[in-house]
Every structure is written in structure tokens, then in C-alpha cells.
Design an enzyme around this catalytic site. Structure first.
Site, short mmCIF file in Angstrom:
data_model
loop_
_atom_site.label_atom_id
_atom_site.label_comp_id
_atom_site.label_asym_id
_atom_site.label_seq_id
_atom_site.Cartn_x
_atom_site.Cartn_y
_atom_site.Cartn_z
N GLY A 123 2.16 -2.86 -1.18
CA GLY A 123 1.54 -1.77 -2.18
C GLY A 123 -0.53 -1.35 -1.50
O GLY A 123 -0.29 -1.97 -0.30
N SER A 124 -1.29 -1.21 -2.91
CA SER A 124 -2.31 -0.50 -2.51
C SER A 124 -2.99 -1.74 -1.27
O SER A 124 -4.32 -1.55 -0.92
CB SER A 124 -2.93 -0.29 -3.39
OG SER A 124 -2.01 0.99 -4.07
#
Lengths: 383, 624
Positions: free
Chosen positions: B318-319
Site C-alpha cells: 500500500g502507501s
């Protein structure tokens, strides 16, 4: 000796007889027995108990019997030969019916003090009976088959009973000892050939009568490695113990295979294994040499006797003794199937010791009375 | 007298034949004797020794496993069993009655003992009960005079004092399986245990030690007569881990019931200080033979207690990958930190619309803000401009998508996609949309928690290719008191990132946690001098469909557990002089900022309080 035709017919005094005792024979017998004591001492891990001490007592008693037997006039043995034979046969019949069952075979009569094995008694009794039988047959008559019926019956009856016990070893010994006496009595060669051929033909039939464990033993004999932990175990372990003894052996009391119980029956039938493990081939050959000397004495005495009964008696005793030695040693070395035959004068065991010394007593008696003339008829009191 | 004379001649002749025959037979015996005792003697001597001598192996004691401070993680414990030797008691039943009065034997146990006694020789000790507690041992010893033939046998069994807290790391030992038999005699012993997982497995050969042997003379039925010779074995080597068990335990407890993993490592030395995976299992259960019920419970659990998620779990970061994407752009000369993108909540690419996590957008966003507030639209743009292959190359410099060789079984590689990779593996060309997705750490991108921790460490240590290690030393048992600190950490090569770029990125990570608009501001460390920098990540487990977006996003809590997002956080501390890196992944935990960041905060705070590297580690990386 002067003329073999002249017999010394007078009665011998006790003193004369004692003078005639063959002390060399006695010394060799004692030496052999002493080896036995030593081996039994080792078998008990360096203790005279439980075996060596009792063996000494038995041997002492046996020696007394041996001398007594030796001093009794040969003609007395001739006279009572059949009676002794019948007694032994009765005992055999008795164990056949009532005998205590031990080790899967009916062999013993429990006399309280010790177990009597009639088959051992029979070994001597048969020799006596056959000696008397052939003594009574004239040289010309031996060629006729009808004169052989009676002695054949003498052998067959006890052999059959012993075989039924079942004791294959002793039955074989009776037949072989009997055969040797037939041979010495002058039975023609071709007759032996016929009997042997007949016996070979009978093998499949005899096989049928063997017990399972006997069949197993014989099969195992031909291929011991087929069942190393089962029936072949005894033979393999015995060979290992013997072989590992090497030339000089592991030393007295140092035998490992016997002491760790890898060798079965180390104090009785397999006692030779213990001897050869601890004293090597030197010890084994030494014992063999002692036995050989006893055999030479036996034949020499037979040759010296001037009556047919004495000759046949001496040969019978000697052959019986030889069979003990040969069957036992061949068995522990894997040359013969395992049968219950002890090593003479060495194995722990009462009856065989007494039987053997009784036999040696007869042998010595033959020597002592070698020049006594014996009539063809045992009952003739013309002496 | 003629007849007698010829008879005598015949007798003499035949006596010679008979005695000659006997002589032949006796010489046959002598020959046989010669064959057995002279020719074949050597062979029989060997057989005799084989008969007589029984080689009994003496089990070596397995090496200990300790942490960096010498705290015992895996040890050997005396285990007691009560045995009965039937030949030493007159009445087995009576003795069993008396023994039963002390440790209460069940009918089943008694039946088994009776059966074994019948089967075995009288001198053979039959086990009545294993794993006695000390109290039972004491009672039996006190009553020994009444219990003829009953004895206490002491053995060794493996024990893990911290049970589940380090189970994945240490692994466990268990009885040797059929497939593991190599012919090595030690393996055939019923009491022998081999390492089946974790450090116990990887270092099994060193931990085992060498078996001793006792030559015992036995008789025909196997009774030991005496010992002829004895060769003591060598105990197994001791394995010293870089783990700080107290920290490991703290992290384990902090994760609680989550299906999660935490990795804490020293950013300079690469030493892993904690490596936790939950839920866990009790490794002690395997030592004594695991029960079927417990095994079923472990294997049926959806949260996979037997899996070491820290090295085998592969998640979309993810981020948390955004630093790498930004660096790929900066170092590739594609963009500068001033690059601005207007985030209206989504970006349109052809027919497809790519959403930002913030429905109404971040407005004007530069790189600093893009990291601080984790703007997805900004990174769609960065990724599109940079290209997936540049991103992949940068990711690899940070340890993503490759094996780090930490030395644990089953370590996974993760996946950093490239154009070539897709063509080779999927057979279709790369799509631009996939580059956008990769830019926010979704799509094909997969990484393990260990890789994320390494990434954080390489960001924090000034761009050195630090590699994680777990084992400080393997040494002969009894040598050295605790882990020594003399060894210099390896000099890891630079990964060649511009200093300015790196400082910009770590500054932005500082903003994530320590500025009010940062996504993990609420999970910041307030203790002075211990502040942490980091990056949150929330990785979708499944694609959100257009219809779902239109009908309004479903709150994560309302989804079934298995469909909830993974919560990710990577970080390091202290900000001013980074020493420790952390990665937290909570499976289906929800948002990185809400779930993963607080865990990371607590773990990093505890790490700094304990300062395991500072206590025992070199100080040469300390900078002003």
C-alpha cells in the site's frame, strides 16, 4: 604268549587280577576327566558349583564301579549278558510307557538321587548281549543268514524303543555299534552293502516317522544360515565360539561366547565348544589325542584277548566310545545334525559317565582275563 | 583249533579296517578343527565380538538458544519417567498397586505395563509414566524401599521458557520422521529430536552435537554385563540470537489477538531485535508429541498460527511504498520535490478512474504533502511519469522483491512487477493503469513485513544496503557468558541515493507522524528525543467495484474479517539519529494509521527505552 590254542584255565586270584589292571588306561581316563572338571569349572564362571563338584563325585563313584566291573570274571559277564540286556530293555519299555517327559522326549527314570537314562544303560547291555550271541556262533555258521536273525533282533528291539522316545542320536549309536560288532564277528561285506542300500531306500519312510523338531534339526544342519535366530542358532553360535578360539584360545575362564550364554548347553552337549574357545585348537587336539589313545588301548586289548567274547566285548565298548566322541565333536563343529550325544568323560551328566566307566571296566576286565578260555556255551561249568 | 585261528586272523584284519576307518573320521574332525580355528578364525573372531559387544549411543544434549543478552530461549530440561524392572520385584502387581497409590495409574496404563513386561526380558526397564512432575518424583523416591524394581529415569527434553512469544522464530523440535532418516544412527534413537522449524531447523546440525558411545558387553539375551569403553559425546553448539527477548515479548503481547507481524531491526547492523508473528503456538507441545486435538486446532485456524507471517506473509505494501516511488522519480531526474498535482479525489485515465483514499481530494499537492497525507492521486501522477521499471529498480535497492537471507525457513521473495515480468508471466503487455496502481503499492506488488522493515532501515541509515541478521554467533557450549559486542557490524554498501533526496524523504516521513496533518500524527511518540518517523499503508484485499463506490463506501468494520484491508506501518526512531526500524502488518486490521501505527509507536518506544543495540551494540554510527 605261547600257543593261542592253550588256555589258562585256572581261576585268577584277586592279587593277580590287580596286578593285571591296565594302569595306563586308568591314567588317560583320569586325565580326560580332569579336563572335564576344569571346563565345567569354567562353565560355571570359575566355580566348582554347580557342575564340577558333582561331576567329581560321580567320577569317583564311576571309578569304583569301573574297578569292580574290571575285577569280575569275564565269564560272569558272559553268563549274565542276556539278563542285563533284558533288564535294560525292560527299563526302556518302562520309560516308553511311564517315563518322565523331559525336553520333549521320554528318556529318564526319576530315581530321586538322579535321573536314570535307560538308553545309556542299553549301550553297554547291547554290546554284552551281541558279544555273547556271536561268541556262541561258530565261525562257519556266521555265513548263514538264519544265524543273524537273533542278533539282528537284539539290535532292532532297543533301537526301535529309543527311536520312539525319540532319541535319534542314541538310536543311531546303537545301530552303528551293533553293526561294528556284526562286522567284527565276520559277517560278509556284501551283506553290509545290502543293509546299507536297504537303509538308504528306507530314508523317505524313516523321515515320515521323525518328529518336527528332528526334521528341523536335520534341515537346519544342511543350511544353518537359513534360520540364524531359530533352529540354526545353536550351530552358528557354536561355530563362532570355536572359531574365535583360534590356535591358542582365549585362555582359561576367558571364553566370551560360552560365558555370555551364546553357546547353548555349554556344560553338557556343547562342552567341547567351551574347551576349544578357551584353549584353542591346541586344547581341542590335546583332548582328541587322549581319546585316540583310549581307542588304541581298546583295539589293543581286543587283539590281546584270546576268547571271542572278550574280543567282541572290547571292540563293542571301544566303538561305542568312539561314536560318542565322533558324533559329539562333529555335531558341535557343524558336521552332523544336532543330536543329544554327550562328550565322553567331559560333559556334565551322571548316566553317561557311569555307562562309560562301566564300559571301560568291562574293557579292563577283558584285558585282565585275556588269557581265560571261555566255552562256547556260557552255562558250561567246565572251567 | 584251526577254526579259531582263521577266525582270529579275520578278526585282526577287520579290527585294522575298523580302527583305520575311525582314524580317518578322527582326522576329519581334526581337519574341521583346523578349518574353523585356524583358517576361518579371524572371521569368527569378528562375529564373536559382534555378538558380544553392543554399541550404545549416548545422546548429546542439544545446544541452547539464547537471546542477545543471554536470556534462555530454548533449553534442555530434565524430564523424569518412572520405570519398572520386573525381575527386581517379586510381585509386579503388588508393586504396581503401591505405585498406583502414589501417582494413580489408570487401568489402561497398567494393562500396557503388564503387556510390555510379558514381551520383554526381565531386566528390561518398562516405562510406566513419562514426564513426571517433581512432586511425583519426590514421592516415588521417598517410597523407594516399598517399591522394588521401580526406578526414576532421567532424560532430557526441550523446553521453550517463553512458549508462544518466539515460537516462529525458534521453531520446535520433534521426533524424527521416516523421511528424515539418513542412516545416521543417532536419528534412529527413539528419544532423539530434530529441529523442525525456525532456528531449530536451520541450525539443527550445529545444535545436535555429537553422539557419544558406550561399548557394552552383552550376553546372549541382551543383558548388559559390563561397560567396556565409553566415549563421551559433544554437546550441541549454542546459538546466540540478535533478538532481545524482552522486546520480542512486548511486541508479542502488544499484538494481542490480531493476525499480525512485527519486525524490529537495528538500521546499522541489521540485527533483528524482534520478529513476531501472531497468533502463535506453543512449541513445547511438539517436544512431547503433539496431541491431535491441538494440531487440529492449529491447522484449522484461519489466522494460520503455524505460519511465520514476518518472513512468509506477502502483502501489498500500500502507501508504505510511496517513499520508494518518490525516490525513483527524484533520483531518475523525472521530478523535483516541488512537482505539484491537483487532487480532486480521483484521476481519469482513458475510461478508467483511479480514486484517492480521500473522497473529496487533497487539492494542490506537492511531494511533501503527498507523503505526509498519503495522497494517492499525487502518486498516480508520479508513477505515470516515472514508469514502472524505474520504480521496480528503486524498490530492489531497498530490498523489496528479493530474498534477504535472514536464515529462516520459508522466507518469501515478494514481488515487484516490471514490464518484462508481466509479459513473461502473464503473457500480456503491461498496462499504464497498472503502473498507477503499483505507484500506491497495490496491484501486483507484494512484500513481506521483513522487507518493509529493511526498506525503512535503508531509508533511515542514510542509504546503506543493510541486511537483516538473526544469529549473532554459534559457539561451543559454555564458551562466553553473554553475547559479546566486539564484532564490528558488516560495512554495508551504499545504495547510492542522493543525500538531498533521502533527507527530503525522511523529512516527509517525519511529517507523517509529527505534524498535525500527517496520517499518523495521533500515533506519534511524544517522549522527547524518541520521536518516530514513518509511513502508513492500507492495502486493499479486494478491488472496490464502481457500484460499491456509487452506493457509498462500506466501512471496513462492517466487512467480513477476511475482506478487510491490511493495516501497514513502516517507521524508524529516533528521528534525529535513527537507530531502529520497524514494520508492522496487521492482516485485515483496517487502516494503517488507526491500527498499525499505534502498534509501531508502542514497539518503537519500548525499543528505545530498552535500547538493546545501545546497551550492547557498537556506537560508531552515532552522529551529532
Amino acid at each position: 604268549m605261547s600257543d593261542p590254542g592253550e588256555f589258562f584255565h585256572a581261576e585268577m586270584t584277586l592279587r593277580q587280577k590287580l596286578w593285571q589292571i591296565n594302569w595306563g588306561l586308568v591314567v588317560i581316563i583320569c586325565a580326560t576327566a580332569v579336563i572335564g572338571f576344569a571346563v565345567l569349572y569354567s562353565a560355571a564362571n570359575g566355580s566348582i558349583y554347580p557342575w564340577a563338584a558333582r561331576q567329581m563325585v560321580r567320577f569317583s563313584a564311576g571309578l569304583a564301579i569301573m574297578f569292580t566291573v574290571a575285577l569280575i570274571d569275564t565269564r560272569v559277564w558272559l553268563r549274565y549278558a542276556y539278563l542285563i540286556y533284558l533288564g535294560a530293555l525292560a527299563l526302556l519299555a518302562y520309560v516308553d510307557v511311564f517315563g518322565a517327559v523331559g525336553r520333549g522326549a521320554q528318556r529318564w527314570i526319576d530315581l530321586g538321587a538322579f535321573n536314570l537314562q535307560p538308553s545309556e544303560v542299553m549301550k553297554v547291555a547291547l554290546v554284552l548281549a551281541l558279544a555273547r550271541c556271536f561268541h556262541a556262533i561258530r565261525f562257519e555258521e556266521i555265513g548263514r543268514i538264519r544265524y543273524l536273525v537273533w542278533p539282528l533282533a537284539l539290535v532292532a528291539a532297543p533301537a526301535a524303543l529309543v527311536f520312539r522316545q525319540p532319541d535319534l542320536g542314541t538310536a543311531t549309536m546303537l545301530v552303528l555299534a551293533g553293526g561294528a560288532m556284526f562286522f567284527m564277528a565276520g559277517v560278509r561285506f556284501w551283506k553290509f552293502g545290502a543293509v546299507i542300500a536297504g537303509a538308504l531306500a528306507m530314508i523317505p519312510v524313516a523321515w515320515h516317522f521323525l518328529r518336527d523338531y528332528q526334521k528341523q534339526r536335520i534341515l537346519t544342519f544342511f543350511d544353518p544360515e537359513s534360520d540364524p535366530m531359530g533352529a540354526g542358532y545353536h550351530i552358528i553360535q557354536s561355530k563362532i565360539a570355536l572359531g574365535s578360539g583360534g590356535i591358542f584360545g582365549k585362555g582359561f575362564l576367558q571364553g566370551t561366547q560360552s560365558h555370555l550364554n551364546f553357546v547353548p548347553e555349554k556344560q553338557t552337549d556343547f562342552v567341547f565348544t567351551l574347551l576349544a574357545e578357551e584353549f584353542g585348537i591346541i586344547g581341542g587336539l590335546f583332548l582328541l589325542a587322549l581319546y585316540l589313545m583310549l581307542l588304541i588301548y581298546g583295539f589293543a586289548i581286543a587283539m590281546r584277548s584270546r576268547n571271542q567274547f572278550g574280543r567282541l566285548l572290547a571292540v563293542g565298548v571301544t566303538v561305542t566310545f568312539f561314536l560318542y566322541v565322533f558324533i559329539n565333536i562333529a555335531m558341535v563343529m557343524g558336521l552332523l545334525p544336532v543330536v543329544g550325544v554327550p562328550l565322553p568323560l567331559v560333559s556334565y551328566g551322571g548316566t553317561s559317565m557311569l555307562t562309560l566307566l562301566f564300559g571301560f571296566g568291562l574293557l579292563m576286565g577283558v584285558y585282565i582275563h585275556r588269557d581265560i578260555g571261555v566255552d562256547r556255551s556260557a552255562d558250561a561249568e567246565t572251567l | 583249533m584251526y577254526r579259531d585261528r582263521s577266525r582270529y586272523k579275520m578278526f585282526t584284519r577287520r579290527a585294522l579296517m575298523l580302527s583305520g576307518g575311525q582314524a580317518v573320521l578322527l582326522s576329519a574332525l581334526a581337519t574341521r578343527m583346523y578349518y574353523l580355528q585356524v583358517i576361518e578364525s579371524a572371521r569368527y573372531q569378528v562375529l564373536a565380538e559382534e555378538n558380544r559387544i553392543n554399541l550404545r549411543l549416548l545422546l548429546p544434549s542439544r545446544g541452547r538458544i539464547v537471546d542477545r543478552f543471554g536470556v534462555e530461549l530454548a533449553v534442555n530440561e530434565k524430564s523424569y519417567r518412572v520405570v519398572i524392572v520386573s525381575e527386581q520385584t517379586k510381585d509386579v502387581e503388588e508393586t504396581l498397586d503401591k505405585l498406583g497409590a502414589i501417582i494413580s495409574l489408570s487401568d489402561y496404563e497398567r494393562r500396557r505395563v503388564r503387556h510390555e513386561i510379558k514381551r520383554r526380558r526381565g531386566f528390561f526397564p518398562i516405562t510406566v509414566r513419562e514426564n513426571l512432575v517433581w512432586e511425583e518424583v519426590a514421592k516415588i523416591e521417598v517410597n523407594a524401599p516399598d517399591l522394588p524394581g521401580v526406578m526414576i529415569d532421567v532424560g532430557q527434553s526441550r523446553r521453550y521458557p517463553h512458549a508462544a512469544a518466539a515460537a516462529h522464530l525458534l521453531g520446535y523440535v520433534a521426533a524424527v520422521s521416516e523421511a528424515e532418516l539418513t542412516g545416521e544412527p543417532l536419528l534412529a534413537l527413539p528419544e532423539f529430536r530434530v529441529g523442525k522449524d525456525g532456528i531449530e531447523k536451520v541450525h539443527d546440525l550445529r545444535l545436535r552435537g555429537k553422539a557419544g558411545a558406550s561399548e557394552v558387553e552383552v550376553n546372549a539375551i541382551g543383558r548388559a554385563i559390563r561397560e567396556l569403553a565409553r566415549r563421551e559425546g559433544q554437546p550441541g553448539d549454542e546459538v546466540v540470537l540478535s533478538i532481545d527477548m524482552a522486546l520480542q515479548k512486548f511486541a508479542y503481547d502488544r499484538l494481542g489477538d490480531e493476525s499480525a507481524s512485527v519486525v524490529v531491526m537495528d538500521v546499522h547492523s541489521g540485527e533483528v531485535l524482534a520478529l513476531v508473528s501472531t497468533p502463535s503456538f506453543d512449541p513445547n507441545a511438539f517436544t512431547k508429541g503433539i496431541t491431535t486435538a491441538y494440531w487440529r486446532e492449529l491447522t484449522a485456524n484461519l489466522r494460520a498460527p503455524l505460519t511465520n507471517k514476518a518472513v512468509t506473509g506477502q502483502y501489498a505494501p500500500g502507501s508504505a511504498i510511496k517513499m520508494v516511488v518518490a525516490l525513483a522519480a527524484l533520483e531518475g531526474g523525472i521530478l523535483t520535490p516541488d512537482h505539484k498535482v491537483f487532487c480532486k479525489g480521483y484521476i481519469q485515465l482513458g475510461n478508467a478512474r483511479f480514486h484517492c483514499w480521500k473522497k473529496h481530494g487533497h487539492g494542490h499537492t506537492d511531494m511533501y504533502k503527498g507523503i505526509q497525507q498519503s495522497c494517492d492521486v499525487f502518486f498516480y501522477d508520479v508513477a505515470r511519469r516515472t514508469g514502472v521499471d524505474r520504480i521496480a529498480a528503486m524498490a530492489e535497492r531497498f530490498g523489496l522483491g528479493q530474498l534477504l537471507d535472514i536464515g529462516l525457513p520459508g522466507e518469501r521473495r515478494g514481488l515487484i512487477p516490471t514490464r518484462d515480468w508481466k509479459l513473461a508471466n502473464k503473457g500480456v503487455p503491461w498496462q499504464l493503469g497498472e503502473t498507477l496502481i503499483a505507484g500506491i503499492g497495490q496491484g501486483f506488488v507484494l512484500s513481506t513485513p521483513l522487507q518493509l522493515a529493511v526498506m525503512a532501515a535503508r531509508l533511515a541509515n542514510g542509504g546503506r544496503a543493510v541486511k537483516p541478521t538473526l544469529v549473532r554467533s554459534v559457539r561451543r557450549a559454555g564458551e562466553g557468558k553473554t553475547a559479546d559486542t566486539g564484532a564490528e557490524p558488516p560495512d554495508f554498501p551504499e545504495i547510492k541515493i542522493g543525500k538531498a533526496s533521502l533527507e527530503f524523504i525522511t523529512g516527509a516521513m517525519n511529517a507523517v507522524t509529527n505534524t498535525p496533518r500527517g496520517t499518523a500524527y495521533r500515533a506519534r511518540i511524544k517522549e522527547p528525543g524518541m520521536a518516530m518517523a514513518g509511513k502508513t499503508g492500507t492495502s486493499q484485499v479486494r478491488r472496490i467495484s464502481m457500484s460499491e463506490r456509487q452506493s457509498g463506501l462500506i466501512k471496513n468494520k462492517q466487512k467480513p474479517w477476511i475482506e478487510r484491508d491490511h493495516a501497514v506501518f513502516v517507521g524508524f526512531a529516533p528521528v534525529h539519529d535513527p537507530r531502529y526500524a520497524v514494520a508492522v502488518v496487521v492482516e485485515h486490521g483496517g487502516g494503517g494509521s488507526k491500527v498499525a501505527a499505534p502498534i509501531a509507536r508502542d514497539v518503537l518506544l519500548e525499543t528505545q527505552r530498552r535500547d538493546p543495540s545501545g546497551v550492547s551494540g557498537p556506537q560508531r554510527f552515532a552522529r551529532g
